[in-house]
Scaffold this active site. Structure first.
Site, PDB file in Angstrom:
ATOM      1  CB  THR A  96      -0.892   0.027   1.257  1.00  0.00           C
ATOM      2  OG1 THR A  96      -1.679  -1.161   1.298  1.00  0.00           O
ATOM      3  CG2 THR A  96      -1.809   1.245   1.244  1.00  0.00           C
ATOM      4  CE  LYS A 137       1.450   2.275   4.180  1.00  0.00           C
ATOM      5  NZ  LYS A 137       1.996   1.006   3.730  1.00  0.00           N
ATOM      6  CE  LYS A 191      -5.101  -1.047   1.739  1.00  0.00           C
ATOM      7  NZ  LYS A 191      -5.479  -2.246   2.423  1.00  0.00           N
TER       8      LYS A 191
HETATM    9  P1  NAD Z   1       5.795  -5.981   7.266  1.00  0.00           P
HETATM   10  O1  NAD Z   1       6.552  -4.856   7.871  1.00  0.00           O
HETATM   11  O2  NAD Z   1       5.441  -7.156   8.101  1.00  0.00           O
HETATM   12  O3  NAD Z   1       6.597  -6.528   5.972  1.00  0.00           O
HETATM   13  C1  NAD Z   1       7.371  -5.733   5.125  1.00  0.00           C
HETATM   14  C2  NAD Z   1       8.641  -6.524   4.838  1.00  0.00           C
HETATM   15  O4  NAD Z   1       9.397  -5.828   3.848  1.00  0.00           O
HETATM   16  C3  NAD Z   1       9.555  -6.689   6.054  1.00  0.00           C
HETATM   17  O5  NAD Z   1       9.740  -8.057   6.322  1.00  0.00           O
HETATM   18  C4  NAD Z   1      10.854  -5.973   5.648  1.00  0.00           C
HETATM   19  O6  NAD Z   1      11.996  -6.600   6.155  1.00  0.00           O
HETATM   20  C5  NAD Z   1      10.763  -6.084   4.137  1.00  0.00           C
HETATM   21  N1  NAD Z   1      11.574  -5.105   3.418  1.00  0.00           N
HETATM   22  C6  NAD Z   1      11.628  -3.760   3.555  1.00  0.00           C
HETATM   23  N2  NAD Z   1      12.488  -3.223   2.661  1.00  0.00           N
HETATM   24  C7  NAD Z   1      12.999  -4.258   1.940  1.00  0.00           C
HETATM   25  C8  NAD Z   1      13.918  -4.346   0.865  1.00  0.00           C
HETATM   26  N3  NAD Z   1      14.517  -3.284   0.360  1.00  0.00           N
HETATM   27  N4  NAD Z   1      14.204  -5.569   0.390  1.00  0.00           N
HETATM   28  C9  NAD Z   1      13.616  -6.683   0.904  1.00  0.00           C
HETATM   29  N5  NAD Z   1      12.721  -6.652   1.913  1.00  0.00           N
HETATM   30  C10 NAD Z   1      12.416  -5.455   2.415  1.00  0.00           C
HETATM   31  O7  NAD Z   1       4.483  -5.326   6.641  1.00  0.00           O
HETATM   32  P2  NAD Z   1       3.152  -6.113   6.173  1.00  0.00           P
HETATM   33  O8  NAD Z   1       2.149  -6.093   7.270  1.00  0.00           O
HETATM   34  O9  NAD Z   1       3.523  -7.376   5.502  1.00  0.00           O
HETATM   35  O10 NAD Z   1       2.604  -5.070   5.088  1.00  0.00           O
HETATM   36  C11 NAD Z   1       3.198  -4.967   3.815  1.00  0.00           C
HETATM   37  C12 NAD Z   1       2.375  -3.997   2.983  1.00  0.00           C
HETATM   38  O11 NAD Z   1       1.026  -4.453   2.916  1.00  0.00           O
HETATM   39  C13 NAD Z   1       2.321  -2.584   3.564  1.00  0.00           C
HETATM   40  O12 NAD Z   1       2.400  -1.665   2.520  1.00  0.00           O
HETATM   41  C14 NAD Z   1       0.970  -2.539   4.248  1.00  0.00           C
HETATM   42  O13 NAD Z   1       0.429  -1.236   4.317  1.00  0.00           O
HETATM   43  C15 NAD Z   1       0.142  -3.442   3.356  1.00  0.00           C
HETATM   44  N6  NAD Z   1      -1.007  -4.092   4.006  1.00  0.00           N
HETATM   45  C16 NAD Z   1      -0.862  -4.696   5.212  1.00  0.00           C
HETATM   46  C17 NAD Z   1      -1.964  -5.307   5.801  1.00  0.00           C
HETATM   47  C18 NAD Z   1      -1.849  -5.994   7.148  1.00  0.00           C
HETATM   48  O14 NAD Z   1      -2.879  -6.337   7.725  1.00  0.00           O
HETATM   49  N7  NAD Z   1      -0.664  -6.245   7.667  1.00  0.00           N
HETATM   50  C19 NAD Z   1      -3.203  -5.331   5.138  1.00  0.00           C
HETATM   51  C20 NAD Z   1      -3.290  -4.737   3.893  1.00  0.00           C
HETATM   52  C21 NAD Z   1      -2.193  -4.119   3.320  1.00  0.00           C
END
Ligand code: NAD
Length: 296
Positions: free
Chosen positions: A96, A246, A171
């Site tokens: 997102t 966010k 979204k």
């Molecule tokens: P998270 O922080 O658990 O996962 C993000 C991952 O990206 C981490 O493991 C981090 O180490 C990795 N990362 C960051 N920079 C990197 C790079 N350069 N190379 C490789 N890995 C890298 O977050 P999440 O909850 O999985 O959410 C991910 C996305 O999905 C976000 O944009 C969030 O807004 C969206 N989202 C989350 C949810 C939810 O319920 N968690 C629901 C809908 C959307």
């Protein structure tokens, strides 16, 4: 089948990538976190040494990263993945992120001869694990058609919302409705408590009357009426208040740049800021009701 690269194996990306592995895909995953890589490897995924190595032989690259700056830094510029991947590779960004960055990255993809789709999701970690996410996709029709079989594995509802950035637009519009409606439903329960109206009675009436909405009938912010809602497990997330804040901030950024008037979205963003700054961030976003009651 050509390998699929998956970058960003966090709370969402890990189960999504594991569902691709389960469906028989050769998935080359990379994350900065060794713990995330370990979980992915144990599920049968191939751990790449770095993001560039993950995309080298892939024809499809999925990214699931925290925010716009991470996506832009990883994909664009010298040393970015657009420069490392084979021409014509399809990039699907499921993170997102802000609409402006999504459109900027899509343009860079096109300049580099890549196909690009922004495809943010709703459905949370539960939906990612069950393979029932909703994908809101923005980008050219050929990119959507090429991505659809993969998205079908990770999700249940896949919607093409239009050109580049429109997935992100959908979204943040949806989540602005959700944030505002959760506050409205919570305020109604707080008022009912003050007036001596039972939670269940208000639920029975409003869930079949004009106050009916998802925040009431599926995600009810008080315990009891909807047994599966986070209110019944002390507001363990679910979808955290931090994530809601966010998305509300992204909606406000987009409202400012586009000139749209979204006064309730602005108020919802301010209320979630207060709630998160008081320590509510890691709890479920429906816990805002406790903040509205003035609970510590
Ligand atoms: P998270 O922080 O658990 O996962 C993000 C991952 O990206 C981490 O493991 C981090 O180490 C990795 N990362 C960051 N920079 C990197 C790079 N350069 N190379 C490789 N890995 C890298 O977050 P999440 O909850 O999985 O959410 C991910 C996305 O999905 C976000 O944009 C969030 O807004 C969206 N989202 C989350 C949810 C939810 O319920 N968690 C629901 C809908 C959307």
């Amino acid at each position: 089948m050509a390998p699929v690269a998956f970058i960003g194996l966090g709370n969402m990306g890990n189960p999504m990538a594991r569902n691709l592995v389960k469906a028989g895909h050769d998935v080359r995953g990379f994350d900065l976190s060794p713990d995330a890589l370990k979980v992915f490897g144990e599920a049968g995924g191939t751990i790449a040494d770095n993001a560039t190595a993950a995309v080298e032989s892939a024809r499809i690259v999925v990214t699931m990263l925290p925010a716009g700056q991470h996506v832009k830094a990883l994909l664009t510029g010298v040393g970015g993945l657009f420069a490392a991947a084979q021409a014509g590779t399809l990039f699907i960004d499921c993170s997102t992120i802000d609409v402006e960055t999504a459109r900027e990255v899509a343009e860079a993809a096109s300049d580099a001869g890549m196909l690009m789709l922004d495809a943010p999701v709703s459905g949370g970690v539960g939906g990612a694990e069950a393979g029932t996410l909703t994908f809101m996709a923005g980008g050219p029709a050929d990119a959507f058609a090429a991505a659809k079989p993969l998205l079908d594995i990770m999700g249940k509802t896949i919607v093409h919302a239009g050109g580049a950035g429109n997935g992100q637009a959908a979204k943040i519009c949806n989540n602005m409705i959700l944030g505002v409606s959760m506050i409205a439903v919570s305020e109604a329960f707080v008022l009912a408590e003050k007036l001596g109206l039972d939670h269940q009675k208000l639920f029975d009436i409003s869930s079949t009357a004009s106050g009916q909405c998802w925040s009431l009938t599926t995600y009810c912010p008080v315990p009891g009426p909807v047994p599966a809602s986070p209110a019944n497990r002390d507001y363990a997330a679910g979808f955290t208040a931090d994530m809601m804040w966010k998305d509300l901030k992204l909606a406000q950024d987009a409202a400012r740049t586009s000139g749209a008037a979204t006064p309730l979205g602005a108020e919802a963003s301010a209320l979630y800021a207060l709630f998160c700054n008081r320590g509510g961030g890691p709890t479920d976003f429906s816990g805002i009701i406790r903040f509205l009651r003035g609970e510590a």
